[in-house]
Write an enzyme that holds these catalytic residues in place. Sequence first.
Site, PDB file in Angstrom:
ATOM      1  CD  GLU A 120      -3.853  -1.353   1.858  1.00 50.26           C
ATOM      2  OE1 GLU A 120      -3.996  -0.508   0.690  1.00 50.26           O
ATOM      3  OE2 GLU A 120      -3.857  -1.033   3.028  1.00 50.26           O
ATOM      4  CD  GLU A 140      -3.984  -5.412   3.163  1.00 51.59           C
ATOM      5  OE1 GLU A 140      -2.895  -4.741   3.561  1.00 51.59           O
ATOM      6  OE2 GLU A 140      -3.939  -6.291   2.618  1.00 51.59           O
TER       7      GLU A 140
END
Length: 266
Positions: A120, A140
């Site tokens: 990210e 995730e």
Amino acid sequence: MGGTEHLTVRREGATLILTLNRPEARNALSLPMLVGLYDGWIEADADDSVRSVVFTGAGGCFCAGMDLKALAGGSMSGEEYRERLTADPDLHWKAMLRHHRPRKPVVAAVEGPCVAGGTEMLQGTDIRVAGESAVFGLYEVRRGLFPIGGSTVRLPRQIPRTHALEMLLTGRPYSAREAADIGLIGRVVPDGSALDTALEIADRINACGPLAVEAVKASVYETAAMTETDGLAAELARGRPVFDTADAREGTRAFAEKRPPVYKRA
């Protein structure tokens, strides 16, 4: 020059090097790391002698994301930094480049794992170099979590949507070669040489006119969501003033005189 126990800051010429420094936890995010990162980005923006930033990790690892063990236990290391996050609830998003875009070019140098929060943060950098054994991925969904660091918005804008959705929805790891093939990173280099390569790229950037470099970066990002017509108009508004600077005159004069230019941000 700032830094914390989990984030080191050093200068090499006109380049500021920010290093995630928690190798015993694969550089998993911590409060000291986030505070140090935020301060590092602000320092780079504020110091006109800094012309580029290299972002990397210590111990052969970039970042394994959030410290899930600490998160599950309800605590993270470095609680003495908690007041910084209380004072600015957006600090962690700025640190992770979700809510902050440095005006100086940021070159990522990746070795080893660069997953979850690592991938990210990577999306907030401008140029990306990785060692052959680097691993990328947004894990995730495998933990029942959401990649809230910006990936559902940024990733489909940076790589083809089919690849973005596969990465987001499967949570599988990607090799450096595969990451390069889909456009997530720009270069794959021998293991252990990502930082040196990133510094070489930064040196090339540093040799260019800093006002021009910053204007070019700003134009690329601010026009990304515009129509072509609006983007071209914005480009002229951003680019024309560069031609009126002393640096522009110095660059053309140095070319004519066959010498390296001396830029003064003027």
